[in-house]
Design an enzyme around this catalytic site. Structure first.
Site, PDB file in Angstrom:
ATOM      1  N   THR A 139       0.834  -1.198   0.000  1.00  8.70           N
ATOM      2  CA  THR A 139       0.000   0.000   0.000  1.00  8.70           C
ATOM      3  C   THR A 139       0.870   1.250   0.000  1.00  8.70           C
ATOM      4  O   THR A 139       1.982   1.254   0.529  1.00  8.70           O
ATOM      5  CB  THR A 139      -0.948   0.028   1.210  1.00  8.70           C
ATOM      6  OG1 THR A 139      -0.191   0.127   2.424  1.00  8.70           O
ATOM      7  CG2 THR A 139      -1.817  -1.234   1.246  1.00  8.70           C
ATOM      8  N   GLY A 140       0.358   2.294  -0.627  1.00  6.98           N
ATOM      9  CA  GLY A 140       1.117   3.532  -0.708  1.00  6.98           C
ATOM     10  C   GLY A 140       2.423   3.375  -1.456  1.00  6.98           C
ATOM     11  O   GLY A 140       3.393   4.106  -1.197  1.00  6.98           O
ATOM     12  N   GLY A 144       7.722   7.374  -2.431  1.00 15.39           N
ATOM     13  CA  GLY A 144       8.485   7.257  -1.192  1.00 15.39           C
ATOM     14  C   GLY A 144       9.001   5.867  -0.874  1.00 15.39           C
ATOM     15  O   GLY A 144       9.419   5.102  -1.741  1.00 15.39           O
ATOM     16  N   TYR A 177      -0.174  11.672  15.939  1.00 14.89           N
ATOM     17  CA  TYR A 177       0.484  10.733  15.031  1.00 14.89           C
ATOM     18  C   TYR A 177       1.105   9.581  15.811  1.00 14.89           C
ATOM     19  O   TYR A 177       0.919   8.403  15.461  1.00 14.89           O
ATOM     20  CB  TYR A 177       1.550  11.469  14.218  1.00 14.89           C
ATOM     21  CG  TYR A 177       2.468  10.559  13.441  1.00 14.89           C
ATOM     22  CD1 TYR A 177       1.997   9.794  12.376  1.00 14.89           C
ATOM     23  CD2 TYR A 177       3.819  10.469  13.771  1.00 14.89           C
ATOM     24  CE1 TYR A 177       2.847   8.959  11.666  1.00 14.89           C
ATOM     25  CE2 TYR A 177       4.678   9.645  13.057  1.00 14.89           C
ATOM     26  CZ  TYR A 177       4.183   8.893  12.003  1.00 14.89           C
ATOM     27  OH  TYR A 177       5.026   8.064  11.306  1.00 14.89           O
ATOM     28  N   GLY A 185       7.405   3.266   0.120  1.00 10.11           N
ATOM     29  CA  GLY A 185       6.588   2.201  -0.445  1.00 10.11           C
ATOM     30  C   GLY A 185       7.029   1.813  -1.833  1.00 10.11           C
ATOM     31  O   GLY A 185       7.043   0.626  -2.192  1.00 10.11           O
TER      32      GLY A 185
END
Length: 261
Positions: free
Chosen positions: A13-14, A18, A150, A20
């Site tokens: 995912t993602g 970056g 976060y 991922g």
């Protein structure tokens, strides 16, 4: 070392950007058939086109319907045997952040993963083999005063990982968490270069990184993590070689968190 990933299908995912993207690329290099997820199809297709054998899948992980659609597309041509819940997002904030911001962080960093695990874990358990790797942060062990929403969310992801590991007991499925320290991504580098201009750290990256480590992320190795170093740990955990690594939080932080265990 042969990680024995040939024949496995991995959903990252993602992976449209970056860390991922680097994880997806490394898994493909090790022989896995990779499914590159992005929220926008064009973004996922752009990256998938650069990875041999990869295929793009797209959808919004912020609601059940979107996650269901991602899983359906990912498994349309065969089972997913490796799920890498890389997607997540940090945000600046303090304890005074609006409640909506706290809820958004939980959606981004916990439910985005949990929605796919609801599909993946039963299927993997039935098959008798699978790997789930969640991406966290050393901040779940050593949170800062800033960005508490976060870190609270990533802390929940860490405890979710342990719960999932217990739920997968005896099934041939392993569940682990990889917790990087500060990683040199495009966003982090841009942020640190802006900090350097304000604080007089210098113009060269070597100077900036040295100062940033001293002030922001002290660690014995003396630098930031590289995305490839995160990806290599994920690839190992995703492989048959890591069959006895289960329910663990592997910190890739240069020794920044100085605790035993």
């Amino acid at each position: 070392m042969d990680l024995q990933l040939t024949g496995h299908r991995a959903l990252v995912t993602g992976a449209h950007r970056g860390t991922g993207e680097v994880i997806a690329r490394r898994l493909a290099e090790e022989g896995a058939a990779v499914l590159v997820h992005g929220f926008e199809r064009a973004d996922a297709e752009r990256v998938a086109a650069t990875i041999p054998g990869a295929r793009a899948v797209a959808g919004d992980l912020m609601d059940d319907a979107g996650a269901d659609a991602v899983w359906a597309e990912a498994t349309a041509e065969g089972p997913v045997t490796i799920l890498v819940n890389n997607y997540g997002r940090a945000a600046r904030g303090t304890l005074d952040a609006p409640t909506a911001d706290w809820l958004r962080m939980y959606e981004e960093n916990v439910l985005s993963a949990a929605r796919l695990v609801r599909h993946a874990l039963p299927a993997m358990r039935t098959a008798g083999w699978g790997r789930i790797v969640n991406l966290g942060t050393v901040g779940s062990t050593r949170p800062n005063a800033e960005n508490p929403h976060y870190y609270a969310a990533k802390g929940a992801l860490a405890t979710l990982t342990v719960s999932l590991a217990k739920a997968a007991a005896g099934s041939g499925v392993t569940v682990n968490l990889v917790s990087p320290g500060l990683v040199r991504t495009e966003e982090v580098e841009a942020w640190l270069r802006a900090q350097a201009a304000e604080r007089g750290w210098g113009d060269r990256w070597e100077e900036i990184e040295h100062a940033a480590v001293a002030e922001r992320f002290p660690n014995p190795v003396g630098r930031l993590a590289r995305r490839e170093e995160i990806a290599d740990v994920v690839c190992f955990l995703a492989s048959p070689r890591a069959g006895f690594v289960h329910g663990q939080n592997l910190r890739v932080d240069g020794g920044a968190v100085d605790v035993v265990g």
